[in-house]
Design an enzyme around this catalytic site. Structure first.
Site, PDB file in Angstrom:
ATOM      1  CG  ASP A  14     -44.360  -6.038  -3.257  1.00  0.00           C
ATOM      2  OD1 ASP A  14     -45.326  -5.279  -3.045  1.00  0.00           O
ATOM      3  OD2 ASP A  14     -43.582  -6.413  -2.371  1.00  0.00           O
ATOM      4  NE  ARG A  95     -31.708  -6.677  -7.623  1.00  0.00           N
ATOM      5  CZ  ARG A  95     -31.816  -7.294  -6.460  1.00  0.00           C
ATOM      6  NH1 ARG A  95     -30.970  -8.263  -6.123  1.00  0.00           N
ATOM      7  NH2 ARG A  95     -32.759  -6.991  -5.611  1.00  0.00           N
ATOM      8  CG  ASP A 124     -31.445  -3.702  -5.917  1.00  0.00           C
ATOM      9  OD1 ASP A 124     -30.229  -3.840  -6.143  1.00  0.00           O
ATOM     10  OD2 ASP A 124     -31.996  -4.093  -4.880  1.00  0.00           O
TER      11      ASP A 124
HETATM   12  N1  ARG Z   1     -28.164  -1.761  -0.133  1.00  0.00           N
HETATM   13  C1  ARG Z   1     -27.791  -2.920  -0.849  1.00  0.00           C
HETATM   14  C2  ARG Z   1     -27.476  -2.587  -2.278  1.00  0.00           C
HETATM   15  O1  ARG Z   1     -27.846  -1.562  -2.731  1.00  0.00           O
HETATM   16  C3  ARG Z   1     -28.820  -4.011  -0.737  1.00  0.00           C
HETATM   17  C4  ARG Z   1     -30.108  -3.813  -1.444  1.00  0.00           C
HETATM   18  C5  ARG Z   1     -31.005  -4.924  -1.122  1.00  0.00           C
HETATM   19  N2  ARG Z   1     -32.239  -4.864  -1.791  1.00  0.00           N
HETATM   20  C6  ARG Z   1     -33.415  -5.060  -1.167  1.00  0.00           C
HETATM   21  N3  ARG Z   1     -34.489  -5.030  -1.908  1.00  0.00           N
HETATM   22  N4  ARG Z   1     -33.500  -5.274   0.111  1.00  0.00           N
HETATM   23  O2  ARG Z   1     -26.828  -3.332  -2.948  1.00  0.00           O
END
Ligand code: ARG
Length: 398
Positions: A14, A95, A124
């Site tokens: 991506d 992040r 994220d």
């Molecule tokens: N649900 C978790 C969070 O919001 C993990 C997110 C993981 N991101 C992913 N692109 N799989 O922190």
């Protein structure tokens, strides 16, 4: 002035496709930034070359493993951070660090816009953009997956059309995010929340049900920072890295949960975080030994709020800063050793010792040598229950 787009680059399909796409959309240059937060896998130099091959004007790779451990994982450990009492925040922690490095690259290369690969359904995007809002409010933001509704099929078609040097067949059925603090797996058959995770989902942990010999480890903390394993001085990165292997080999730290996302939906998440889960259990126990009762009780609510702020993308915020100051002060005496048994999917504390211990054998013992004056308890209990006694009497009369 033409746009210079700083892209958070993972090396995957991506964000590789995003390079020519962003160049086309903005008529500008793309600067790809890949940050090593201990996700393992591919060599960073390979990732850098791929970014250039996909048309990036500049490609930067940052080894941020020690920084991630010391400045992001250690604070989370000191806050015993478990969102909804279970999730050790691994994605939420990386992040803000990536944001720091995106902003640094924007400064260095004259970036005008920042881009990330998040969709509009997750947390994220919030973490990236809330971080950018705090650190570099003048940078514009483009998120192709969200803002231009990119799908996987569209990305593959675009990659083939442009002849990008990426393997489009390497397609995982899951959405995975992993770093030093753990691994998150979602989507695919896990979206049916009645389906149990299969072994195939896991990578950091072995099956806890398999028979094997237990492992025992002594973790040394100094003011809430893990500084040694079994008496060997290590950096925070080395501690977490080694414990991921040792606790992972015992199946420690598997988590399967439905979670409340900031955007309002509930989602199914499977995590594995062997070091994080073992370290938090050890750290909590050392706090039990070294932190005074009222401070400990109050800290639990601070810990909870800290975890929510970080989950919600507010790493760079005034309340988070103030809670950090509180937590740092509360860690002053959290020094000593914790012994743990790692076995059968569990990390269990079996011993603790500390030069700053508040545990007094003389006060606690039921054997001879008891220094606790039990005669004082009688009056204490009477006065302690006095307000309820008076209120209960009033309730009977009214
Ligand atoms: N649900 C978790 C969070 O919001 C993990 C997110 C993981 N991101 C992913 N692109 N799989 O922190």
């Amino acid at each position: 002035m033409s746009e210079r787009v700083v892209l958070a680059y993972s090396g995957g399909l991506d964000t590789s496709v995003a390079i020519p796409y962003l160049a086309e959309q903005t008529g500008g240059d793309v600067i790809a930034v890949a940050v090593d937060v201990g996700q393992g896998g591919e060599d960073l130099e390979e990732i850098r070359k791929r970014a250039l091959a996909c048309g990036a004007a500049e490609a930067v790779v940052v080894d941020a493993k020690e920084e991630f451990a010391a400045d992001f994982c250690v604070p989370a450990l000191q806050a015993n951070a478990l969102y909804m009492d279970r999730y050790p925040l691994l994605s939420s922690l990386s992040r803000p660090l990536i944001v720091k490095h995106l902003v640094a690259a924007a400064k260095r290369f004259g970036g005008t816009t920042v881009s990330h690969g998040c969709t509009g359904k997750g947390n994220d995007q919030v973490r990236f953009e809330a971080g950018l809002a705090a650190l570099a409010p003048d940078l514009k933001i483009i998120a192709p997956a969200r803002d231009f509704a990119w799908t996987r099929d569209k990305a593959i078609a675009f990659a083939e059309e442009k002849g990008l040097p990426i393997d489009v067949s390497a397609k995982s059925p899951y959405s995975i995010d992993q770093n030093l603090w753990g691994r998150a797996v979602e989507t695919g058959f896990l979206e049916d929340i009645w389906n149990g995770p299969i072994e195939d989902v896991y990578d950091y942990t072995a099956d806890p049900a398999e028979p094997r010999e237990a492992d025992e480890v002594v973790i040394t903390f100094e003011s809430g920072v893990p500084v040694a394993l079994d008496g060997r001085p290590l950096t925070p990165f080395q501690v977490v890295d080694e414990l991921n292997r040792r606790a992972g080999a015992q199946g420690v730290g598997r988590i399967d949960m439905v979670e409340d996302r900031l955007v309002g939906i509930k989602s199914r998440e499977v995590y594995e975080a062997p070091a994080a889960i073992a370290l938090i259990a050890a750290h909590m126990e050392l706090e039990n030994v070294t932190v005074e009762r009222d401070l400990a009780r109050f800290k639990r609510s601070v810990d909870q709020r800290w975890g929510e702020l970080v989950y919600d993308g507010l790493w760079f915020s005034p309340l988070k800063d103030a809670l950090d100051a509180f937590i740092a002060d509360a860690q002053k005496h959290v020094s000593g050793d914790v012994r743990m048994t790692l076995h059968g999917g569990r990390a269990v504390v079996s011993g603790r010792r500390s030069g700053a211990s508040l545990y007094s054998y003389d006060l606690a013992t039921y054997d001879t040598g008891d220094a606790f004056d039990q005669s004082l308890a009688k009056g204490f209990v009477e006065l302690w229950s006095l307000p309820s006694k008076i209120a209960a009497k009033r309730d009977r009369e009214v």
